[in-house]
Design a protein around this motif. Structure first.
Motif, PDB file in Angstrom:
ATOM      1  N   ALA A  87       0.792  -1.318  -0.030  1.00 22.39           N
ATOM      2  CA  ALA A  87       0.079   0.162   0.199  1.00 22.39           C
ATOM      3  C   ALA A  87       0.915   1.161   0.146  1.00 22.39           C
ATOM      4  O   ALA A  87       0.353   2.251  -0.410  1.00 22.39           O
ATOM      5  N   ILE A  88       2.062   1.138   0.488  1.00 20.71           N
ATOM      6  CA  ILE A  88       3.025   2.318   0.411  1.00 20.71           C
ATOM      7  C   ILE A  88       4.225   2.345  -0.484  1.00 20.71           C
ATOM      8  O   ILE A  88       4.725   1.409  -0.923  1.00 20.71           O
ATOM      9  N   SER A  89       4.452   3.254  -1.362  1.00 20.19           N
ATOM     10  CA  SER A  89       5.420   3.479  -2.216  1.00 20.19           C
ATOM     11  C   SER A  89       6.302   4.629  -1.996  1.00 20.19           C
ATOM     12  O   SER A  89       5.552   5.648  -1.824  1.00 20.19           O
ATOM     13  N   VAL A  90       7.608   4.626  -1.900  1.00 22.09           N
ATOM     14  CA  VAL A  90       8.256   5.599  -1.488  1.00 22.09           C
ATOM     15  C   VAL A  90       8.780   6.181  -3.100  1.00 22.09           C
ATOM     16  O   VAL A  90       9.531   5.642  -3.931  1.00 22.09           O
ATOM     17  N   GLY A  91       8.660   7.556  -3.316  1.00 21.86           N
ATOM     18  CA  GLY A  91       8.856   7.879  -4.678  1.00 21.86           C
ATOM     19  C   GLY A  91      10.398   8.357  -4.830  1.00 21.86           C
ATOM     20  O   GLY A  91      11.121   8.647  -3.895  1.00 21.86           O
ATOM     21  N   SER A  92      10.865   8.555  -5.921  1.00 25.91           N
ATOM     22  CA  SER A  92      12.156   9.448  -6.162  1.00 25.91           C
ATOM     23  C   SER A  92      12.164  10.880  -5.598  1.00 25.91           C
ATOM     24  O   SER A  92      13.395  11.105  -5.263  1.00 25.91           O
ATOM     25  N   MET A  93      11.282  11.409  -5.488  1.00 28.60           N
ATOM     26  CA  MET A  93      11.308  12.759  -5.112  1.00 28.60           C
ATOM     27  C   MET A  93      11.851  12.679  -3.624  1.00 28.60           C
ATOM     28  O   MET A  93      12.147  13.810  -2.930  1.00 28.60           O
ATOM     29  N   ALA A  94      11.477  11.596  -2.888  1.00 25.79           N
ATOM     30  CA  ALA A  94      11.805  11.667  -1.294  1.00 25.79           C
ATOM     31  C   ALA A  94      13.396  12.036  -1.235  1.00 25.79           C
ATOM     32  O   ALA A  94      13.663  12.422  -0.337  1.00 25.79           O
ATOM     33  N   TYR A  95      14.054  11.151  -2.114  1.00 24.79           N
ATOM     34  CA  TYR A  95      15.480  11.265  -2.032  1.00 24.79           C
ATOM     35  C   TYR A  95      15.995  12.460  -2.435  1.00 24.79           C
ATOM     36  O   TYR A  95      17.009  13.134  -2.093  1.00 24.79           O
ATOM     37  N   VAL A  96      15.276  13.460  -3.479  1.00 21.29           N
ATOM     38  CA  VAL A  96      15.516  14.816  -3.717  1.00 21.29           C
ATOM     39  C   VAL A  96      15.211  15.763  -2.802  1.00 21.29           C
ATOM     40  O   VAL A  96      16.141  16.600  -2.318  1.00 21.29           O
ATOM     41  N   ALA A  97      14.068  15.370  -1.981  1.00 26.61           N
ATOM     42  CA  ALA A  97      13.917  16.094  -0.745  1.00 26.61           C
ATOM     43  C   ALA A  97      14.950  15.810   0.381  1.00 26.61           C
ATOM     44  O   ALA A  97      15.478  16.890   0.819  1.00 26.61           O
ATOM     45  N   ILE A  98      15.412  14.909   0.656  1.00 26.78           N
ATOM     46  CA  ILE A  98      16.418  14.517   1.633  1.00 26.78           C
ATOM     47  C   ILE A  98      17.626  15.035   1.164  1.00 26.78           C
ATOM     48  O   ILE A  98      18.485  15.985   2.050  1.00 26.78           O
ATOM     49  N   ILE A  99      18.232  15.217  -0.038  1.00 21.60           N
ATOM     50  CA  ILE A  99      19.330  15.827  -0.478  1.00 21.60           C
ATOM     51  C   ILE A  99      19.083  17.169  -0.265  1.00 21.60           C
ATOM     52  O   ILE A  99      20.055  18.128   0.131  1.00 21.60           O
ATOM     53  N   CYS A 100      18.139  17.907  -0.846  1.00 19.56           N
ATOM     54  CA  CYS A 100      17.746  19.423  -0.547  1.00 19.56           C
ATOM     55  C   CYS A 100      17.750  19.777   0.892  1.00 19.56           C
ATOM     56  O   CYS A 100      18.254  20.785   1.264  1.00 19.56           O
ATOM     57  N   SER A 101      17.340  18.837   1.685  1.00 20.66           N
ATOM     58  CA  SER A 101      17.324  19.293   3.077  1.00 20.66           C
ATOM     59  C   SER A 101      18.792  19.352   3.602  1.00 20.66           C
ATOM     60  O   SER A 101      19.073  19.913   4.689  1.00 20.66           O
ATOM     61  N   PHE A 102      19.626  18.326   3.014  1.00 19.84           N
ATOM     62  CA  PHE A 102      21.119  18.395   3.629  1.00 19.84           C
ATOM     63  C   PHE A 102      21.694  19.916   3.183  1.00 19.84           C
ATOM     64  O   PHE A 102      22.604  20.186   3.765  1.00 19.84           O
ATOM     65  N   VAL A 103      21.485  20.229   2.073  1.00 20.55           N
ATOM     66  CA  VAL A 103      22.027  21.176   1.529  1.00 20.55           C
ATOM     67  C   VAL A 103      21.684  22.465   2.165  1.00 20.55           C
ATOM     68  O   VAL A 103      22.245  23.307   2.661  1.00 20.55           O
ATOM     69  N   LEU A 104      20.182  22.537   2.701  1.00 21.86           N
ATOM     70  CA  LEU A 104      19.504  23.557   3.351  1.00 21.86           C
ATOM     71  C   LEU A 104      20.355  23.619   4.878  1.00 21.86           C
ATOM     72  O   LEU A 104      20.577  24.570   5.276  1.00 21.86           O
TER      73      LEU A 104
END
Length: 181
Positions: free
Chosen positions: A149-166
């Motif tokens: 029922a759950i799927s982790v999309g590729s944007m999750a990893y983009v968001a994680i990378i962006c959070s590390f940049v921030l």
């Protein structure tokens, strides 16, 4: 700002509510119409199903999301999912709003918001998977079906990378105190 936009995209973590054990409110209405509405009710249920099919399954989308969310609040795992989604929306938004504070408060608020965003985004795939499986099992859904029922999309990893940049930028601003000379 990229982290803020990446978080709000639906491709971060998507949950199929009905597969996780939540009853779709449109199917409830269709069932009531077809079982208790006589011939007019059956025709109404048919047209509701037809309109839902034509609209790509998104007929009354926000209402259906709200009723699924309300059903999820009945269990501890469902409440945890809803509160985590709320945290995922508020923390990056706080980082954006913090830019409008005065100088000292802006640095501190951005640092705190970026730390919370980084931690929450890194934990999201693991925690959501665990909570959705737990929610499904509380609603008599098998563990394998709830896991699907759950799927982790590729944007999750983009968001994680962006959070590390921030986080890096906010730490740099905090250490330098905005004196970049």
């Amino acid at each position: 700002m990229i982290m803020f936009l990446a978080t709000y995209m639906r491709r971060v973590v998507s949950v199929n509510f009905s597969a996780a054990g939540s009853t779709d409110s449109l199917h409830i209405v269709e069932g009531i119409l077809s079982n208790q509405g006589g011939s007019y009710g059956q025709q109404g249920a048919y047209f509701l199903n037809l309109f839902n099919t034509i609209s790509g399954g998104s007929l009354c989308g926000s209402y259906r999301y709200a009723t699924n969310t309300a059903q999820m609040m009945d269990s501890s795992a469902g409440r945890a999912i809803i509160m985590w989604i709320l945290l995922l929306m508020i923390a990056p938004a706080f980082c954006v709003v913090a830019q409008f504070f005065k100088d000292l408060y802006s640095r501190n608020a951005t640092l705190v918001g970026s730390i919370i965003s980084t931690i929450s985004l890194c934990l999201t795939p693991t925690l959501m998977r665990r909570w959705v499986i737990e929610y499904g099992m509380q609603n008599n859904v098998s563990q394998q079906a709830a896991a699907k029922a759950i799927s982790v999309g590729s944007m999750a990893y983009v968001a994680i990378i962006c959070s590390f940049v921030l986080l890096f930028i906010s730490l740099y601003r905090f250490i330098k105190k905005d004196n970049f000379e």
